[in-house]
Design an enzyme around this catalytic site. Structure first.
Site, short mmCIF file in Angstrom:
data_model
loop_
_atom_site.label_atom_id
_atom_site.label_comp_id
_atom_site.label_asym_id
_atom_site.label_seq_id
_atom_site.Cartn_x
_atom_site.Cartn_y
_atom_site.Cartn_z
N ASP A 46 0.91 -1.14 0.00
CA ASP A 46 0.00 0.00 0.00
C ASP A 46 0.94 1.19 0.00
O ASP A 46 1.56 1.50 1.02
CB ASP A 46 -0.87 0.02 1.25
CG ASP A 46 -1.86 1.17 1.21
OD1 ASP A 46 -1.44 2.30 0.89
OD2 ASP A 46 -3.06 0.96 1.49
N HIS A 47 1.10 1.83 -1.15
CA HIS A 47 2.20 2.80 -1.25
C HIS A 47 2.02 4.00 -0.31
O HIS A 47 2.98 4.69 -0.01
CB HIS A 47 2.46 3.22 -2.70
CG HIS A 47 1.48 4.22 -3.26
ND1 HIS A 47 0.26 3.87 -3.74
CD2 HIS A 47 1.56 5.56 -3.40
CE1 HIS A 47 -0.38 4.95 -4.16
NE2 HIS A 47 0.40 5.99 -3.97
N HIS A 100 -5.79 2.83 0.91
CA HIS A 100 -5.05 3.98 1.44
C HIS A 100 -5.81 4.74 2.54
O HIS A 100 -5.23 5.09 3.57
CB HIS A 100 -4.73 4.98 0.32
CG HIS A 100 -4.15 4.33 -0.91
ND1 HIS A 100 -3.20 3.34 -0.85
CD2 HIS A 100 -4.39 4.53 -2.23
CE1 HIS A 100 -2.87 2.98 -2.08
NE2 HIS A 100 -3.58 3.68 -2.94
O1 LIG Z 1 -3.34 3.65 -5.67
C1 LIG Z 1 -3.67 4.64 -6.29
O2 LIG Z 1 -3.17 5.82 -5.91
C2 LIG Z 1 -3.12 6.91 -6.81
C3 LIG Z 1 -2.89 8.15 -5.97
O3 LIG Z 1 -1.64 8.03 -5.34
P1 LIG Z 1 -0.85 9.31 -4.88
O4 LIG Z 1 0.37 8.78 -4.25
O5 LIG Z 1 -0.60 10.12 -6.11
O6 LIG Z 1 -1.76 10.04 -3.94
C4 LIG Z 1 -4.40 7.03 -7.61
O7 LIG Z 1 -4.22 8.01 -8.63
C5 LIG Z 1 -4.71 5.72 -8.27
O8 LIG Z 1 -5.98 5.81 -8.91
C6 LIG Z 1 -4.77 4.61 -7.24
O9 LIG Z 1 -4.83 3.37 -7.92
#
Ligand SMILES: O=C1O[C@H](COP(=O)(O)O)[C@@H](O)[C@H](O)[C@H]1O
Ligand SMILES: NC(=O)C1=CN([C@@H]2O[C@H](COP(=O)(O)OP(=O)(O)OC[C@H]3O[C@@H](n4cnc5c(N)ncnc54)[C@H](OP(=O)(O)O)[C@@H]3O)[C@@H](O)[C@H]2O)C=CC1
Length: 496
Positions: A182-183, A245
């Site tokens: 989960d980045h 997230h």
């Molecule tokens: O996991 C995802 O995250 C991105 C948003 O990530 P961020 O680090 O730029 O806040 C999102 O654009 C994407 O749809 C989703 O799959």
């Protein structure tokens, strides 16, 4: 948690020609290499179909670093890419795994990797289960070193499919060998939530329903669906952002202090938060959750089309590109404190921010002096700025006692004088070191799905009135009403 600082390992990367590998994984691995956090004894085997040989993959990786990385040092880049090997391999073709094993075993000896293997699945989720099963059946997971599976999101489409996938990968890997990415958990300020809470005497005693009136978590994007409609239209904001997230941020904000800072203790506290979430009240779902879909509008002064006009999106799509919700955590600490969560595409600004709003003091002596009194807020800036702001009231300079709100700001970029590492860089390093704290445990995944499935089940059976917010706005008006009826409003995500 292990303590080896630059362990050697083979990284078997499925999806080596994909967007994620190119934009995030290669530049992150390269940064680790340059910082000496990746042992010289490492090799990467890239698996995909479109390239022909090692030389082509090495060029591909070099191009990725030059385009998305922070270095142009050809000598270093060439030294780095010399560790890369390619296997043209259709993951659905059982025969290719034998060849892959031969290559992996050879590199293991050549680089003296001690049998350490990281299997990274950076490809479409439909292949996750098949690949994991083959890795076991064809002996790639038979090794004397460690074996770890890094698996990208989405982890399933709902609870049922997540259980099926989990059962498939558990045949080849134990739970403690699975690193579900989960980045957001790799983001500097998301990792800072625990530190802010548990290392400051001025916050932890107040971190409860006696002193906090509500918590707001916003993750807004200006981007639309881009070229991902085939995936996104089946997911929507609730599966794409909320199940993972947003729920992860809720757990970090709400969990009890762990006994120790170990993976198991932290995860166990996070799981308890998810177990305490008030179940979705299906009959009154509109009182708690709002969905939206963008129509045409303007982003940074440019006209953009509505979601239904985007490439590969059905013109009658009912998929939500916006979600707002009021979550209640029924435990001793949080009873009565709403956690408002919102996320959406094509909103007014790209921003992820958490606002902790403290309760007003019961009898404020300055209330009637014509003062400008504002609630105390602790704002955690996740991105694009990283830092915290504390909103306080002070005396306005000059004669008389009149108050004025001020902000105490801390910016991690300002203080450290350098960019904080990319989330993927940190997570890859954690995986190499065997620290799974910032990855999601199966129990967290399952409980989050269980919660969002209830909402999806109602929404999927009710036609939506879409589009209901213009691109470039902060979402549908119902999301404002969600807070207004509780006497609150969303705090601005734009820093004044
Ligand atoms: O996991 C995802 O995250 C991105 C948003 O990530 P961020 O680090 O730029 O806040 C999102 O654009 C994407 O749809 C989703 O799959
Ligand atoms: N891109 C991003 O920013 C993010 C992606 N993710 C997740 O990461 C994963 C990968 O996403 P992304 O990189 O965008 O996907 P892409 O579609 O860009 O890449 C897919 C990769 O899989 C390979 N591939 C496809 N079919 C096969 C097959 N049958 N056999 C072997 N290889 C195959 C492709 O290579 P080739 O065509 O050469 O065979 C390519 O390398 C997904 O789970 C996604 O949800 C998560 C967060 C962000």
């Amino acid at each position: 948690m292990k303590t080896v600082e630059s362990p050697s390992s083979l990284i078997l990367l499925f999806g080596a020609t994909g967007d994620l590998a190119k934009r995030k994984l290669y530049p992150s691995l390269y940064n680790l290499y340059i910082k000496g956090q990746l042992s010289d004894r490492f090799a990467v085997v890239g698996v995909a179909r479109r390239l022909k040989n090692d030389a082509e993959l090495r060029e591909w990786v070099k191009d990725s670093i030059l385009t998305y990385g922070e270095s142009e040092n050809e000598k270093d880049i060439n030294a780095f890419t010399s560790h890369f090997y390619y296997q043209s391999h259709d993951v659905t073709d059982s025969a290719s795994y034998k060849q892959l094993k031969t290559l992996v075993d050879r590199l293991d000896k050549e680089y003296e990797l001690g049998g350490n293997r990281i299997f990274y699945l950076a490809m479409s989720p439909e292949f996750f289960g098949t690949v994991a099963e083959h890795l076991k059946e064809d002996g790639l997971t038979d090794t004397n070193g460690f074996k770890r599976l890094v698996i990208e999101k989405p982890f399933g489409h709902d609870l049922q499919s997540a259980i099926k996938l989990n059962n498939q990968i558990r045949k080849a890997f134990d739970e403690d060998e699975i690193y579900r990415i989960d980045h957001y958990l790799g983001k500097e300020m998301v990792q800072n939530i625990e530190v802010i809470r548990f290392s400051n005497a001025i916050f932890e005693p107040l971190w409860n329903n006696r002193y906090i009136s509500n918590i707001q978590i916003t993750s807004s994007e200006t981007l639309g669906v881009e070229e991902r409609a085939n995936y996104y239209d089946k997911s929507g904001a609730i599966r794409d952002m909320v199940q993972n997230h947003m729920m992860q941020m809720v757990t970090l904000l709400a969990m009890e202090p762990p006994i120790k800072l170990t993976t198991d203790e932290i995860r166990s506290e996070k799981v308890k938060v998810l177990r305490a979430l008030r179940p979705v009240d299906k009959k009154n779902i509109h009182d708690y959750f709002v969905r939206g879909q963008y129509g045409k509008g303007q982003i940074n002064g440019k006209e953009v089309v509505g979601y239904r006009q985007e490439m590969n999106v059905p013109e009658d799509s009912n998929t939500e590109t916006y979600f707002a919700g009021k979550l209640l955590i029924d435990n001793f600490r949080w009873a009565g404190v709403p956690f408002y969560v919102r996320t959406g595409k094509r909103m007014a600004a790209k921003s992820t921010k958490i606002v902790i709003q403290f309760k007003d003091i019961p009898m404020n002596l300055y209330f009637k002096t014509g003062s400008n009194l504002k609630p105390n807020l602790l704002v955690i800036h996740i991105q694009p700025d990283e830092g915290i702001t504390l909103h306080l009231n002070v005396k306005k300079a000059g004669q008389g006692i009149v108050t004025t709100p001020i902000k105490l700001k801390y910016s991690t970029k300002g203080v450290d004088g350098m960019n904080t590492p990319e989330a993927y860089e940190k997570l890859l390093y954690d995986c190499l070191r065997g620290d799974a704290t910032n990855f999601t445990h199966w129990d967290e995944v399952a409980l989050s799905w269980q919660f969002v499935d209830e909402i999806s089940a109602v929404w999927e059976n009710e036609p939506a009135v879409f589009p209901n917010y213009p691109a470039g706005s902060m979402g549908p008006k119902e999301a404002d009403l969600l807070l207004e009826k509780d006497g609150f409003s969303w705090w601005s995500i734009i820093d004044e």
